[in-house]
Design a protein around this motif. Structure first.
Motif, PDB file in Angstrom:
ATOM      1  N   GLU A 166       0.695  -1.076   0.014  1.00 45.10           N
ATOM      2  CA  GLU A 166       0.039   0.139   0.017  1.00 45.10           C
ATOM      3  C   GLU A 166       0.998   1.350   0.047  1.00 45.10           C
ATOM      4  N   ALA A 167       1.940   1.165   0.799  1.00 40.26           N
ATOM      5  CA  ALA A 167       2.699   2.366   1.004  1.00 40.26           C
ATOM      6  C   ALA A 167       3.524   2.834  -0.320  1.00 40.26           C
ATOM      7  N   ASP A 168       3.879   1.622  -0.952  1.00 39.49           N
ATOM      8  CA  ASP A 168       4.708   1.782  -2.060  1.00 39.49           C
ATOM      9  C   ASP A 168       3.707   1.810  -3.454  1.00 39.49           C
ATOM     10  N   GLU A 169       2.277   1.715  -3.183  1.00 38.23           N
ATOM     11  CA  GLU A 169       1.496   1.983  -4.417  1.00 38.23           C
ATOM     12  C   GLU A 169       1.790   0.619  -5.604  1.00 38.23           C
ATOM     13  N   ASP A 170       1.958  -0.218  -4.888  1.00 39.97           N
ATOM     14  CA  ASP A 170       2.515  -1.533  -5.417  1.00 39.97           C
ATOM     15  C   ASP A 170       1.237  -2.449  -5.839  1.00 39.97           C
ATOM     16  N   ARG A 171       0.942  -3.204  -7.037  1.00 40.47           N
ATOM     17  CA  ARG A 171      -0.172  -4.031  -6.922  1.00 40.47           C
ATOM     18  C   ARG A 171       0.119  -5.096  -6.024  1.00 40.47           C
ATOM     19  N   ASP A 172      -0.991  -5.442  -5.289  1.00 35.29           N
ATOM     20  CA  ASP A 172      -0.728  -6.526  -4.476  1.00 35.29           C
ATOM     21  C   ASP A 172      -1.775  -7.654  -4.822  1.00 35.29           C
ATOM     22  N   PHE A 173      -0.838  -8.786  -5.411  1.00 35.50           N
ATOM     23  CA  PHE A 173      -1.806 -10.003  -6.092  1.00 35.50           C
ATOM     24  C   PHE A 173      -2.528 -10.619  -5.111  1.00 35.50           C
ATOM     25  N   VAL A 174      -1.898 -10.939  -3.884  1.00 34.94           N
ATOM     26  CA  VAL A 174      -2.707 -11.556  -2.636  1.00 34.94           C
ATOM     27  C   VAL A 174      -3.869 -10.917  -2.501  1.00 34.94           C
ATOM     28  N   ARG A 175      -4.039  -9.404  -2.249  1.00 41.20           N
ATOM     29  CA  ARG A 175      -5.285  -8.717  -2.034  1.00 41.20           C
ATOM     30  C   ARG A 175      -6.143  -8.924  -3.291  1.00 41.20           C
ATOM     31  N   ILE A 176      -5.559  -8.973  -4.596  1.00 43.64           N
ATOM     32  CA  ILE A 176      -6.414  -9.081  -5.635  1.00 43.64           C
ATOM     33  C   ILE A 176      -7.139 -10.532  -5.848  1.00 43.64           C
ATOM     34  N   GLU A 177      -6.557 -11.497  -5.269  1.00 43.16           N
ATOM     35  CA  GLU A 177      -6.925 -12.674  -5.296  1.00 43.16           C
ATOM     36  C   GLU A 177      -8.174 -12.891  -4.378  1.00 43.16           C
ATOM     37  N   LEU A 178      -7.991 -12.233  -3.203  1.00 44.71           N
ATOM     38  CA  LEU A 178      -8.848 -12.011  -2.049  1.00 44.71           C
ATOM     39  C   LEU A 178     -10.354 -11.328  -2.286  1.00 44.71           C
ATOM     40  N   GLN A 179      -9.701 -10.107  -3.131  1.00 49.14           N
ATOM     41  CA  GLN A 179     -10.969  -9.255  -3.418  1.00 49.14           C
ATOM     42  C   GLN A 179     -11.894 -10.024  -4.544  1.00 49.14           C
ATOM     43  N   THR A 180     -11.077 -10.965  -5.496  1.00 50.77           N
ATOM     44  CA  THR A 180     -11.776 -11.536  -6.409  1.00 50.77           C
ATOM     45  C   THR A 180     -12.635 -12.623  -5.858  1.00 50.77           C
TER      46      THR A 180
END
Length: 344
Positions: A78-92
């Motif tokens: 979040e701090a680096d404004e980097d894509r978090d694929f784990v977060r994307i997996e859980l959101q999906t």
């Protein structure tokens, strides 16, 4: 459902060998094609995000592995404004209304609601399972799988009836009868047969060793060490697929036997399946630190042209004072010198 399809969401910084151990238990229960992890199945030249979304649509549940780095990595990305694929997996998973089953490993706490971003706060309402990489693992993994199957309304099929089993492409000498009630044979007799099988294999009498292994398995089809020894014979006679299959059975019976993981790694190496081989060697090292396993993984890294990784593993071999039939300290130093030239 015939078998549940499971997606494992995890952070690679969170004790990857332990996650691989969990994956192997699920594979043995539901089959390799029904358990998905990104580095196992991700084909080349695809957009990770699109592929993950498509794959989650096909599964029945998403297992969320939470280790001690999980929250730290969430905040860092979040701090680096980097894509978090784990977060994307859980959101999906939540968007597609897939059950998310959290598992906390090795005493890692599940993130508090106040620490979760709004889109992941609903996960805090789910009671997480707990798995530790110790003596209680067997009981905990069985309880966790049972609870997961209840949550998915899945009833495991009954065990198959007694049958004659033959590995793919095996010759007739490989047949043995799987009996639900093995004949009464003392443990001492089985251990003696196994000792003779190992001695025959060491003497390169692989056919004789195979026959002895088959005799053991006729008496006790759940003798993990016999499967592992038979896999060794298959490996040395270039029957790599049969070696993998026997190691699968040995690991299913004893998931903490690093020897079976090593044999399967050598067999995968023989097949040119370097990613699988590296995975097995890494799991083995997670179970037991061994100079010989570092040598093995170094050989695989070298074949996969991952030269720096190979150098690191050969150096670990030296640091552990390894000296075996597989290689010597002098050989390891020679390999490091040769590989360093390839990096230039």
């Amino acid at each position: 459902m015939t078998q549940p399809k499971i997606f494992i969401s995890y952070r690679q910084a969170d004790n990857r060998p332990f996650v691989l151990r969990i994956r192997d238990w699920l594979i043995q229960r539901y089959g390799r094609d029904n358990v998905f992890m990104d580095f196992d199945n991700l084909p080349p030249f695809v957009r990770f995000e699109d592929y993950i979304k498509e794959h989650i649509a096909k599964v029945d549940a998403v297992i969320m592995i939470v280790g001690d780095k999980w929250l730290e990595m969430l905040r860092q990305k979040e701090a680096d404004e980097d894509r978090d694929f784990v977060r994307i997996e859980l959101q999906t998973a939540m968007q597609q209304r897939k059950p998310v089953l959290p598992i906390c490993i090795n005493n890692a706490p599940f993130p508090a609601r106040r620490d979760m971003p709004p889109d992941l706060k609903p996960l805090c309402d789910i009671n997480a399972a707990i798995l530790s990489d110790g003596r209680s693992f067997y009981d905990e993994i069985e309880r966790t799988i049972h609870a997961m199957e209840q949550a998915l309304h899945f009833t495991p099929p009954p065990p198959p009836p007694a049958q004659t089993y033959q590995p793919a492409h095996a010759n007739t000498a490989s047949n043995y009868h799987v009996s639900p009630t093995p004949p009464a044979v003392s443990r001492e007799v089985l251990q003696d047969l196994l000792k003779r099988a190992r001695e025959a294999s060491t003497a390169q009498k692989y056919d004789e060793s195979l026959i002895l292994c088959n005799q053991i398995l006729q008496f006790d089809p759940n003798y993990a060490e016999a499967y592992a020894q038979r896999a060794v014979n298959y490996y040395y006679t270039w029957k790599s697929n049969e070696a993998v299959e026997d190691c699968d059975r040995a690991i299913a019976l004893n998931p903490v036997d690093n020897f079976s993981y090593n044999v399967r790694a050598w067999a995968y190496y023989q097949l040119g399946k370097y990613a699988n081989a590296i995975s097995d060697a890494t799991i083995s090292l997670g179970i037991k630190q061994s100079a010989n396993t570092y040598w093995l993984r170094g050989i695989i890294y070298e074949a996969d042209k991952r030269y720096q990784n190979a150098i690191d593993d050969f150096q670990r071999y030296i640091d552990l004072n390894g000296d075996s039939a597989a290689g010597s300290i002098a050989d390891a130093r020679k390999k490091i010198t040769e590989l360093q030239k390839k990096l230039k």
